[in-house]
Enzyme design. Structure first.
Site, PDB file in Angstrom:
ATOM      1  N   CYS A 291       0.861  -1.183   0.064  1.00  0.00           N
ATOM      2  CA  CYS A 291      -0.176   0.038   0.033  1.00  0.00           C
ATOM      3  C   CYS A 291       0.912   1.092  -0.495  1.00  0.00           C
ATOM      4  O   CYS A 291       2.607   0.921  -0.207  1.00  0.00           O
ATOM      5  CB  CYS A 291      -0.697  -0.045   0.999  1.00  0.00           C
ATOM      6  SG  CYS A 291      -0.509   0.102   2.653  1.00  0.00           S
TER       7      CYS A 291
ATOM      8  N   CYS B 264      -5.028  -1.028  -1.201  1.00  0.00           N
ATOM      9  CA  CYS B 264      -5.137   0.142  -1.068  1.00  0.00           C
ATOM     10  C   CYS B 264      -6.451   0.791  -1.661  1.00  0.00           C
ATOM     11  O   CYS B 264      -7.027   0.032  -2.370  1.00  0.00           O
ATOM     12  CB  CYS B 264      -4.034   1.166  -2.297  1.00  0.00           C
ATOM     13  SG  CYS B 264      -2.674   0.830  -2.445  1.00  0.00           S
TER      14      CYS B 264
ATOM     15  N   CYS C 194      -0.895   3.604  -5.916  1.00  0.00           N
ATOM     16  CA  CYS C 194      -0.857   1.800  -5.352  1.00  0.00           C
ATOM     17  C   CYS C 194      -0.099   2.014  -5.930  1.00  0.00           C
ATOM     18  O   CYS C 194       0.231   1.906  -7.219  1.00  0.00           O
ATOM     19  CB  CYS C 194      -1.786   1.859  -5.129  1.00  0.00           C
ATOM     20  SG  CYS C 194      -1.787   0.097  -3.904  1.00  0.00           S
TER      21      CYS C 194
END
Length: 139
Positions: free
Chosen positions: A10, A84, A92
């Protein structure tokens, strides 16, 4: 049997990817080698540490890590799973390599607003969603 390598990714590696890494390690340690990383590693989210502790998982000693460091080390993964949320999907990180790419969108606990208790409650929801997603994926 060789363990499969999984990388959860992430933006900051401070919440969602840390939770996913911890749960997969807990649920299938014999099947996977698991790591997590972020595009811009930040500080571990203290609310995430707290809600994971409630779930019996201590991530308080975890460090945030950079996808670029893993790339420079030449690491390869069987699965690269981005966690994400949809609003950040443009930021992301992608991880180069031949691994299978999956996207599991979860809201970012760092973006939660309100009183501490409200943030705690919302973060618990994300924790439980991540745990359930991993359970389903392992089936």
């Amino acid at each position: 049997m060789t363990k499969q390598k999984v990388l959860f990714v992430c933006v900051h590696n401070s919440a969602r990817s840390q939770m996913a890494e911890a749960f997969l390690k807990q649920m299938a340690p014999d099947r996977f080698d698991v790591e997590s990383a972020g595009l811009e590693p930040g500080k571990l989210n203290p609310i995430v540490v707290e809600v994971m502790k409630e779930a019996g998982v201590d991530i308080s000693q975890n460090k945030t890590k950079s996808v670029f460091d893993f790339y420079k080390q030449g690491k390869q993964y069987d699965y690269v799973i981005t966690v994400c949320d949809e609003s950040q999907s443009g930021r992301c990180p992608a991880f180069p390599g031949s691994g299978r790419r999956l996207h599991w969108g979860f809201d970012d606990p760092a973006a939660f607003e309100g009183a501490y208790d409200e943030k705690l409650e919302k973060t618990r929801t994300i924790r439980d969603q991540i745990k359930q997603k991993i359970k389903d994926w392992l089936k």
